[in-house]
Structures are given as structure tokens and as C-alpha cells.
Design an enzyme around this catalytic site. Structure first.
Site: not given
Length: 344
Positions: A152-154
Site C-alpha cells: 500500500f505504501y508503493a
């Protein structure tokens, strides 16, 4: 005197960028929220070192706070904006995804809205090599498709790239997106492998080695990264009038917008990275071999040809040199962790 706004100024990369600009005579507005994602005293120590370097104006606050960035842009009218503030970390995004939504996506929206109202000469925003996601063709090139993010960061960082492109197209905002590759060096982040490994090795405790050590990263030394950022500040993208983009350039055909890798262009095996820390500390690591973690990728590798084409520069600090400099800093900053491993 030109003014730069640097968000995340008490962070690892932000601190070094601010120091570079201050040493060049820039007036620097440094915004940071001083969140407790990691040791706040380390962030305070970074900020404290900036004021003596020149005209540094610290601002406390979150980029995602409604209206904060608009008011700051209206008051300061920065010539250049370097947006580095973000919720970082692949693994933490699995535990607390909302913080990534708020800081990365909403925060970037607030930056873009403020820049629309008060356009800087150049808007530069941090993305990540994680945006390449499931790509297996290496080295990663900026013109490669990047559709399958693994964390989700990416996903939030790739989303900010799309958001920034739309604003660049609609409002003519000259925008450069950086894709960083595993940055390391003095004053680094405690959640990163080098920091955690060094601390554990000096204390005589095991280190966690994911994917049983079968990983490689394009480790980029902080001074090299800052040099790349500084040179790219002057490489302001322009929308091509005929819509034709030179081969190998990630410039948008419809906007003054470009994505640029900033990496060392030389992937290093995780085992070799650990060996460099052992050499720098004079101690052996106790390895706790573990499986691949969710959201991680086995390898990263930057194609830095576009950076070289735009600036004439290619990062080149060897890992053993960069690691040795970090260990030297760590031992001076945390002297109790730097003596006998039994002294904790």
C-alpha cells in the site's frame, strides 16, 4: 536570495537536502510534523543542526492539515518546492494503511493545490523504487510500465505520481518526480536495515535477514542522492510543443512533467551489505534467516541513464565506503552502543 520549501525537513533525506541548500545560500523553509513513527529526538537533533547553517525557518505541522500548505505558500511564495514529507516504510503500511492515505495522498493533494494557487518555478516530489512493483525486467527504467504495486505504501506513492501529472497538465506546473532507491548514510532512519543491523551487531544481538538473504538492493548513498536532487532542481521540465518526447526520456507528451530514477545503478546482495557492516564494525553478525515479508520485492536496480542525460551526474559511492561512514556516525551519535557489545 531564493527560497526553497522542503517538507519533511527533520527527516533523513530532508535534513541533508536542507543542509545542502543552506550551505549554498538559499533561504529554506523546513516543514516537519515530528511524528513518532521513529525517535523524535533524532529528528530534533537534525533540525537543531540546520539553524546555524544559514537562513533556516522551521515550521511545525502536517502537510495534510487542510489549508496549512495554502497559507504557507501564500506567505512564503517559494521559488522551489521539494516535497519529501511522507509516511514511509513498506511493512508498516500493512499495519497502519490509513496513515499512508492521509500523509502521502491527502498531503500531496494539499501541496498540489497550494502550488496551483502560488506556482513555484519547479515542484519536485519524492516517489519510490517500490512504484515499479512486480516488474522483473531490470534495471528499472522510468519508461517501464509500473502498474502492479506490491504494498500500500508503493500504491500511495504511485498515486501521487498520477496526481502530480494531472496538475502539471492542467495548470502548467513544472514537476519532477524522484524515484529513490534504498537511501542510506549518516543520520539515517532507525527503521531501515543499515541502522537496525548496525545497532544489533554492536549490541551482539541477532539481525533478521529476510528471504534467507537472497535479496539485492540498489543502495544509494545520501550525498549522492542529494547531489542528484540538487542538479535536478535546475533541470526544469518543459511540455514538448509538438508532443514528441526524446527517446529514453520520461517527459510527458502533454505536461511539463518527468519521472527520474535516483539510484546507484549497481544492485548489491544483502549478504554483501551485511559483510560491509561487519567489516566497518569489526564484529560478526548473528543472522536470523527469515522468509520474504509481505509487500517486499527480491531486487531493485535503477537505470540512471536519464539522470545522467539531464545532469551529467551518476551516483557512484561504493557500498563499503558509505557503510563505513554510517558506522562512524552511529558510533559517535550512540557511543554507549559502540563499545563492548555486552554494554547495552
Amino acid at each position: 536570495m531564493p527560497t526553497a520549501l522542503v517538507t519533511g525537513s527533520a527527516g533523513f533525506i530532508g535534513y541533508h537536502v536542507c543542509a545542502r541548500l543552506l550551505n549554498e545560500g538559499w533561504r529554506v523553509i523546513g516543514l516537519d510534523a515530528r511524528t513518532d513513527y521513529y525517535d523524535v529526538t533524532l529528528k530534533d537533533a537534525r533540525h537543531a543542526r540546520l539553524a546555524p547553517l544559514g537562513d533556516f525557518v522551521p515550521e511545525l505541522g502536517r502537510v495534510e492539515d487542510p489549508g496549512r500548505m495554502a497559507a504557507l505558500f501564500e506567505r512564503e511564495r517559494p521559488d522551489v518546492v521539494i516535497h519529501l514529507a511522507a509516511q514511509a516504510g513498506v511493512r508498516y503500511s500493512i499495519e497502519n494503511p490509513r496513515s499512508y492515505l492521509e500523509s502521502n495522498i491527502i498531503g500531496t493533494f494539499e501541496i498540489l493545490e497550494a502550488a496551483r494557487a502560488h506556482p513555484p518555478r519547479h515542484l519536485l516530489l519524492a516517489s519510490t523504487s517500490s512504484a515499479y512493483g512486480a516488474n522483473t525486467s531490470m534495471p528499472y527504467n522510468e519508461t517501464d510500465r509500473a502498474d502492479y504495486q506490491m504494498s500500500f505504501y508503493a500504491a500511495t506513492k504511485k498515486s501521487t505520481e498520477s496526481m502530480a501529472h494531472s496538475y502539471a497538465h492542467l495548470y502548467g506546473l513544472p514537476t519532477t518526480m524522484f524515484r529513490f532507491f534504498t537511501v542510506y548514510g549518516p543520520w539515517g532512519r532507525p527503521d531501515m536495515a543499515l541502522f537496525k543491523f548496525t545497532k544489533a551487531i554492536l549490541q551482539g544481538t541477532p539481525i533478521e535477514v529476510y528471504n534467507y538473504g537472497d535479496m539485492s538492493r540498489d543502495f544509494t548513498y545520501i550525498d549522492d542522492l542529494v547531489e542528484g536532487i540538487r542538479l535536478l532542481m535546475d533541470a526544469v521540465p518543459e511540455r514538448p510543443e509538438d508532443g514528441i518526447v526524446p527517446e529514453g526520456d520520461s517527459l510527458s507528451p502533454v505536461a511539463p512533467y518527468r519521472v527520474v530514477n535516483v539510484g546507484n545503478s549497481e544492485p548489491v546482495q544483502l549478504t554483501a551489505f551485511i559483510e560491509a557492516i561487519e567489516q566497518a564494525t569489526g564484529l560478526s553478525a548473528q543472522r536470523n534467516l527469515m522468509p520474504m515479508q509481505p509487500g517486499d520485492v527480491p531486487a531493485t536496480w535503477a537505470d540512471a541513464a536519464l539522470l545522467r542525460s539531464l545532469t551529467g551526474y551518476t551516483p557512484a559511492t561504493p557500498v563499503h565506503e558509505g557503510v563505513a561512514r554510517f558506522v562512524e556516525w552511529y558510533r559517535s551519535y550512540y557511543p554507549r552502543n559502540s563499545c563492548d557489545p555486552q554494554m547495552k
